[in-house]
Design a protein around this motif. Structure first.
Motif, PDB file in Angstrom:
ATOM      1  N   UNK A  16      82.484  50.366  99.358  1.00  0.00           N
ATOM      2  CA  UNK A  16      82.719  50.089 100.720  1.00  0.00           C
ATOM      3  C   UNK A  16      84.183  49.486 101.026  1.00  0.00           C
ATOM      4  N   UNK A  17      84.240  48.473 100.093  1.00  0.00           N
ATOM      5  CA  UNK A  17      85.635  47.598  99.942  1.00  0.00           C
ATOM      6  C   UNK A  17      86.676  48.493  99.502  1.00  0.00           C
ATOM      7  N   UNK A  18      86.559  49.669  98.977  1.00  0.00           N
ATOM      8  CA  UNK A  18      87.520  50.410  98.215  1.00  0.00           C
ATOM      9  C   UNK A  18      87.957  49.872  96.881  1.00  0.00           C
ATOM     10  N   UNK A  19      87.073  49.277  96.278  1.00  0.00           N
ATOM     11  CA  UNK A  19      87.491  48.582  94.847  1.00  0.00           C
ATOM     12  C   UNK A  19      86.878  49.334  93.717  1.00  0.00           C
ATOM     13  N   UNK A  20      86.000  50.456  94.132  1.00  0.00           N
ATOM     14  CA  UNK A  20      85.429  51.137  92.982  1.00  0.00           C
ATOM     15  C   UNK A  20      86.398  52.266  92.315  1.00  0.00           C
ATOM     16  N   UNK A  21      87.441  52.464  93.287  1.00  0.00           N
ATOM     17  CA  UNK A  21      88.383  53.546  92.740  1.00  0.00           C
ATOM     18  C   UNK A  21      89.152  53.148  91.439  1.00  0.00           C
ATOM     19  N   UNK A  22      89.350  51.941  91.045  1.00  0.00           N
ATOM     20  CA  UNK A  22      90.003  51.561  89.773  1.00  0.00           C
ATOM     21  C   UNK A  22      89.310  52.123  88.532  1.00  0.00           C
ATOM     22  N   UNK A  23      90.138  52.482  87.660  1.00  0.00           N
ATOM     23  CA  UNK A  23      89.811  53.180  86.272  1.00  0.00           C
ATOM     24  C   UNK A  23      89.272  52.114  85.541  1.00  0.00           C
ATOM     25  N   UNK A  24      88.596  52.493  84.844  1.00  0.00           N
ATOM     26  CA  UNK A  24      87.561  51.443  83.511  1.00  0.00           C
ATOM     27  C   UNK A  24      88.763  50.783  82.857  1.00  0.00           C
ATOM     28  N   UNK A  25      89.911  51.265  82.724  1.00  0.00           N
ATOM     29  CA  UNK A  25      91.144  50.475  82.039  1.00  0.00           C
ATOM     30  C   UNK A  25      91.501  49.052  82.938  1.00  0.00           C
ATOM     31  N   UNK A  26      91.672  49.433  84.218  1.00  0.00           N
ATOM     32  CA  UNK A  26      91.740  48.394  85.198  1.00  0.00           C
ATOM     33  C   UNK A  26      90.589  47.673  85.324  1.00  0.00           C
ATOM     34  N   UNK A  27      89.577  48.171  85.448  1.00  0.00           N
ATOM     35  CA  UNK A  27      88.214  47.340  85.498  1.00  0.00           C
ATOM     36  C   UNK A  27      88.196  46.285  84.409  1.00  0.00           C
ATOM     37  N   UNK A  28      88.542  46.872  83.055  1.00  0.00           N
ATOM     38  CA  UNK A  28      88.676  45.842  81.876  1.00  0.00           C
ATOM     39  C   UNK A  28      89.397  44.702  82.130  1.00  0.00           C
ATOM     40  N   UNK A  29      90.726  44.785  82.850  1.00  0.00           N
ATOM     41  CA  UNK A  29      91.629  43.774  83.157  1.00  0.00           C
ATOM     42  C   UNK A  29      90.974  42.894  84.016  1.00  0.00           C
ATOM     43  N   UNK A  30      90.065  43.424  85.015  1.00  0.00           N
ATOM     44  CA  UNK A  30      89.142  42.456  85.710  1.00  0.00           C
ATOM     45  C   UNK A  30      88.065  41.701  85.068  1.00  0.00           C
ATOM     46  N   UNK A  31      87.568  42.274  84.330  1.00  0.00           N
ATOM     47  CA  UNK A  31      86.384  41.722  83.393  1.00  0.00           C
ATOM     48  C   UNK A  31      87.183  40.614  82.380  1.00  0.00           C
ATOM     49  N   UNK A  32      88.376  40.669  82.114  1.00  0.00           N
ATOM     50  CA  UNK A  32      89.184  39.979  81.010  1.00  0.00           C
ATOM     51  C   UNK A  32      89.408  38.563  81.919  1.00  0.00           C
ATOM     52  N   UNK A  33      89.906  38.780  83.219  1.00  0.00           N
ATOM     53  CA  UNK A  33      89.986  37.586  83.908  1.00  0.00           C
ATOM     54  C   UNK A  33      88.740  36.902  84.238  1.00  0.00           C
ATOM     55  N   UNK A  34      87.671  37.627  84.563  1.00  0.00           N
ATOM     56  CA  UNK A  34      86.531  36.834  84.946  1.00  0.00           C
ATOM     57  C   UNK A  34      85.905  36.088  83.573  1.00  0.00           C
ATOM     58  N   UNK A  68      78.485  31.418  89.151  1.00  0.00           N
ATOM     59  CA  UNK A  68      79.266  32.143  89.809  1.00  0.00           C
ATOM     60  C   UNK A  68      79.991  32.898  88.709  1.00  0.00           C
ATOM     61  N   UNK A  69      80.919  32.456  87.803  1.00  0.00           N
ATOM     62  CA  UNK A  69      81.785  33.251  87.131  1.00  0.00           C
ATOM     63  C   UNK A  69      80.949  33.861  85.990  1.00  0.00           C
ATOM     64  N   UNK A  70      79.652  33.508  85.642  1.00  0.00           N
ATOM     65  CA  UNK A  70      78.695  34.360  84.744  1.00  0.00           C
ATOM     66  C   UNK A  70      78.544  35.822  85.504  1.00  0.00           C
ATOM     67  N   UNK A  71      78.094  35.483  86.686  1.00  0.00           N
ATOM     68  CA  UNK A  71      77.426  36.640  87.624  1.00  0.00           C
ATOM     69  C   UNK A  71      78.845  37.709  87.910  1.00  0.00           C
ATOM     70  N   UNK A  72      80.078  37.081  87.690  1.00  0.00           N
ATOM     71  CA  UNK A  72      81.287  37.889  88.219  1.00  0.00           C
ATOM     72  C   UNK A  72      81.380  38.747  86.802  1.00  0.00           C
ATOM     73  N   UNK A  73      81.276  38.384  85.507  1.00  0.00           N
ATOM     74  CA  UNK A  73      81.258  38.847  84.437  1.00  0.00           C
ATOM     75  C   UNK A  73      80.396  39.887  84.358  1.00  0.00           C
ATOM     76  N   UNK A  74      79.125  39.646  84.661  1.00  0.00           N
ATOM     77  CA  UNK A  74      77.972  40.509  84.687  1.00  0.00           C
ATOM     78  C   UNK A  74      78.184  41.956  85.728  1.00  0.00           C
ATOM     79  N   UNK A  75      78.587  41.485  86.847  1.00  0.00           N
ATOM     80  CA  UNK A  75      79.316  42.458  87.625  1.00  0.00           C
ATOM     81  C   UNK A  75      80.027  43.521  87.225  1.00  0.00           C
ATOM     82  N   UNK A  76      81.198  42.847  86.625  1.00  0.00           N
ATOM     83  CA  UNK A  76      82.321  43.616  86.142  1.00  0.00           C
ATOM     84  C   UNK A  76      81.685  44.581  84.989  1.00  0.00           C
ATOM     85  N   UNK A  77      80.632  44.274  84.171  1.00  0.00           N
ATOM     86  CA  UNK A  77      80.140  45.045  83.100  1.00  0.00           C
ATOM     87  C   UNK A  77      79.169  45.898  83.487  1.00  0.00           C
ATOM     88  N   UNK A  78      78.618  45.548  85.078  1.00  0.00           N
ATOM     89  CA  UNK A  78      77.677  46.771  85.480  1.00  0.00           C
ATOM     90  C   UNK A  78      78.628  47.761  86.259  1.00  0.00           C
TER      91      UNK A  78
END
Length: 106
Positions: A16-34, A68-78
């Protein structure tokens, strides 16, 4: 709430937020940030932070930030699980089986 239910809700929310479109490589960057934000939250909770530009937080505020930050890490993994069509519960079983096999003689 079951992990799979949260994953389905999360993916719908990201789409819905148009965030899902990012590739796994980019998603890994988000996970690393979190993970970095989680590290800072744990450090703050455990030993504190002495930074002149930051407001001093209460123990409750620091613990809430850690959650909050632990939840963000879990969300990125999910989201990564969803990208690879992996069911979270099967990943958990995979982890358990790996550890049982690895340490079977101990």
């Amino acid at each position: 709430m079951e992990l799979k239910d949260h994953q389905e809700w999360l993916v719908a929310f990201y789409k819905k937020r148009d965030w899902y479109k990012f590739s796994p490589e980019i998603r890994m960057n988000f996970l690393t940030e979190e993970v970095g934000e989680l590290a800072r939250a744990i450090r703050t909770f455990e030993i504190g932070r002495d930074h002149p530009g930051e407001k001093k937080k209460t123990q409750e505020e620091m613990f809430d930030n850690l959650k909050e930050e632990l939840a963000d890490v879990i969300d990125q993994a999910l989201v990564l699980c969803a990208k690879y069509d992996l069911e979270p519960s099967k990943i958990l079983h995979f982890s358990e089986n790996k550890l049982i096999k690895r340490f079977k003689d101990q």
